[in-house]
Design an enzyme around this catalytic site. Structure first.
Site, PDB file in Angstrom:
ATOM      1  N   GLY A  95      39.909 -38.843  35.961  1.00  0.00           N
ATOM      2  CA  GLY A  95      39.814 -37.651  36.381  1.00  0.00           C
ATOM      3  C   GLY A  95      41.294 -37.449  37.558  1.00  0.00           C
ATOM      4  O   GLY A  95      40.647 -36.821  38.656  1.00  0.00           O
ATOM      5  N   ARG A  98      43.372 -33.530  38.837  1.00  0.00           N
ATOM      6  CA  ARG A  98      42.866 -32.361  39.748  1.00  0.00           C
ATOM      7  C   ARG A  98      42.480 -33.051  40.689  1.00  0.00           C
ATOM      8  O   ARG A  98      41.511 -34.340  41.445  1.00  0.00           O
ATOM      9  CB  ARG A  98      42.214 -31.410  39.477  1.00  0.00           C
ATOM     10  CG  ARG A  98      40.934 -32.139  39.004  1.00  0.00           C
ATOM     11  CD  ARG A  98      40.358 -29.770  38.502  1.00  0.00           C
ATOM     12  NE  ARG A  98      38.864 -30.609  38.651  1.00  0.00           N
ATOM     13  CZ  ARG A  98      37.679 -30.360  38.174  1.00  0.00           C
ATOM     14  NH1 ARG A  98      38.041 -29.624  36.907  1.00  0.00           N
ATOM     15  NH2 ARG A  98      36.685 -30.180  38.320  1.00  0.00           N
ATOM     16  N   SER A 112      30.641 -42.037  47.446  1.00  0.00           N
ATOM     17  CA  SER A 112      29.814 -40.650  48.103  1.00  0.00           C
ATOM     18  C   SER A 112      29.358 -41.042  49.471  1.00  0.00           C
ATOM     19  O   SER A 112      28.984 -42.363  49.495  1.00  0.00           O
ATOM     20  CB  SER A 112      29.566 -39.847  47.870  1.00  0.00           C
ATOM     21  OG  SER A 112      29.528 -38.826  49.294  1.00  0.00           O
ATOM     22  N   TYR A 124      22.865 -37.750  42.170  1.00  0.00           N
ATOM     23  CA  TYR A 124      24.336 -38.125  42.814  1.00  0.00           C
ATOM     24  C   TYR A 124      23.693 -39.368  43.386  1.00  0.00           C
ATOM     25  O   TYR A 124      25.330 -39.994  43.686  1.00  0.00           O
ATOM     26  CB  TYR A 124      24.703 -36.572  44.068  1.00  0.00           C
ATOM     27  CG  TYR A 124      26.354 -36.622  43.221  1.00  0.00           C
ATOM     28  CD1 TYR A 124      27.398 -36.739  43.310  1.00  0.00           C
ATOM     29  CD2 TYR A 124      26.307 -36.576  44.946  1.00  0.00           C
ATOM     30  CE1 TYR A 124      28.761 -36.586  42.632  1.00  0.00           C
ATOM     31  CE2 TYR A 124      27.852 -36.611  45.817  1.00  0.00           C
ATOM     32  CZ  TYR A 124      28.881 -36.347  44.681  1.00  0.00           C
ATOM     33  OH  TYR A 124      30.222 -36.678  45.228  1.00  0.00           O
ATOM     34  N   ALA A 125      23.091 -39.089  44.392  1.00  0.00           N
ATOM     35  CA  ALA A 125      23.121 -40.314  45.883  1.00  0.00           C
ATOM     36  C   ALA A 125      22.857 -41.310  44.902  1.00  0.00           C
ATOM     37  O   ALA A 125      23.269 -42.215  45.217  1.00  0.00           O
ATOM     38  CB  ALA A 125      21.887 -39.687  46.515  1.00  0.00           C
ATOM     39  N   ALA A 172      23.268 -42.480  42.006  1.00  0.00           N
ATOM     40  CA  ALA A 172      24.780 -42.943  41.558  1.00  0.00           C
ATOM     41  C   ALA A 172      25.947 -43.208  42.135  1.00  0.00           C
ATOM     42  O   ALA A 172      25.842 -44.504  41.848  1.00  0.00           O
ATOM     43  CB  ALA A 172      24.662 -41.951  40.399  1.00  0.00           C
TER      44      ALA A 172
END
Ligand code: NAI
Length: 246
Positions: free
Chosen positions: A13, A16, A141, A154-155, A157
Site C-alpha cells: 500500500g 498513497r 492501529s 479490524y481490531a 486483526a
C-alpha cells in the site's frame, strides 16, 4: 545517521496515504522503494512517475492471497536483487457491529490486515535470514490496543499483529532481523476521509493533541525503526496517536 543508500524496502500500500509518506521518507534516505498496491493503478503510475528515477518500482497484488504475496516478493527480488526492509502497511476496514457483521466481512479484513503480514513475512524470511539482515515493520492501529465499536474484525486483526510481531521478533532476534509494530491513531488519509464528519468531530474531541495526525508523523517512526542503528529494538509497539490511547 547510518547510511541506507542502496537498501531496498517493500512497502505494501505504498502508493498513497501512510504508505506513500513512508516511501517518501525512505527514498529521501537513498532507499529504493518497491511499493505494493491492489486496485489503484492510476495512483501507482503517478507514484512511479515521481519516484521511478530514484529506483522505485510498483507491484500489483492482493496481500490477502499467499500466492500473490509470494509472486510480489519474487518480483521485487528479481528487480532489485535484495530486500532489506518490509513494511506491512496495506490495510482495509469493513465496519459493522458484530450483530451485523457477516463471516465474510470478518474473514476479508483478517485476511488482508493480518494474514497478509504473515504471508509476506514468511515469503521474505529465508532471504533475510540468508543475508543476516532485515527490518520488518507492521503497521497496526490504536484500535488494536483499544478496540472500537463497529470494528471487531479490524481490531482483532490489528491486535493479532502484536502477537505476530512478538513471536517473529523472538524467532529472528539472533539473526540480525528486527520486527516491530507501529500503531497510528487517526491520520488524515483516504481511510479516515470515509468517516462521516460528525463521527470525526467526536473522535477529534477525544484526542489530547486536538487534531488528526499527518501521514509523515507515522512515517518518521517507521524510518527510525528501519534505520540500521535501531538494531537493539525488536518486538515492540510504537504508538503515534496524539495521546488518544496511553
Ligand atoms: P489507505 O486506504 O489510504 O491506503 C491503503 C493502501 O492499502 C492502498 O494503497 C491500497 O492499495 C492498499 N491495499 C488495500 N487492500 C489491499 C490488498 N488486498 N492488497 C494489497 N494492497 C491493498 O490507508 P491508510 O490510511 O494509508 O492506512 C495504511 C495503514 O495504516 C493501514 O494498515 C491502516 O489500517 C493503518 N492505519 C491507518 C489509520 C488512519 O487513520 N488512516 C489509523 C491506524 C492505522
Amino acid at each position: 545517521m547510518a547510511d541506507m543508500q542502496g537498501q531496498v524496502a517493500l512497502v505494501t500500500g505504498g502508493v498513497r496515504g501512510i504508505g506513500l509518506a513512508i516511501c517518501e521518507r525512505l527514498a529521501a534516505r537513498g532507499v529504493k522503494v518497491a511499493a505494493g498496491y491492489s486496485r489503484d493503478k492510476d495512483t501507482a503510475q503517478r507514484f512511479l512517475d515521481t519516484f521511478g528515477e530514484q529506483g522505485a518500482s510498483i507491484h500489483q497484488g492482493n496481500i490477502g492471497s499467499n500466492d500473490d504475496c509470494e509472486r510480489v516478493v519474487n518480483e521485487v527480488l528479481e528487480k532489485h536483487g535484495q530486500i532489506d526492509i518490509l513494511v506491512n502497511n496495506a490495510g482495509i476496514t469493513i465496519d459493522k457491529t458484530v450483530r451485523r457483521m457477516t463471516p465474510e466481512d470478518w474473514d476479508r479484513v483478517v485476511q488482508v490486515n493480518l494474514s497478509g503480514a504473515f504471508y509476506l513475512s514468511r515469503a521474505l524470511l529465508q532471504h533475510m535470514l540468508d543475508r543476516g539482515n532485515g527490518r520488518i515493520i507492521n503497521i497496526s492501529s490504536v484500535i488494536g490496543s483499544s478496540g472500537n465499536i463497529g470494528q471487531a474484525n479490524y481490531a482483532a486483526a490489528k491486535s493479532g499483529m502484536f502477537g505476530l510481531t512478538m513471536s517473529l521478533a523472538q524467532e529472528t532476534a539472533r539473526k540480525g532481523i528486527t520486527v516491530n509494530s507501529v500503531t497510528p491513531g487517526f491520520i488524515t488519509t483516504d481511510m479516515t476521509a470515509a468517516v462521516p464528519p460528525e463521527a470525526m468531530e467526536k473522535v477529534i474531541a477525544r484526542i489530547p493533541v486536538g487534531r488528526l495526525g499527518e501521514p509523515g508523523e507515522v512515517a518518521r517512526v517507521v524510518e527510525f525503526l528501519a534505520d540500521p542503528e535501531s538494531s537493539y529494538i525488536t518486538g515492540q509497539v510504537y504508538a503515534v496517536n496524539g495521546g488518544l490511547y496511553m
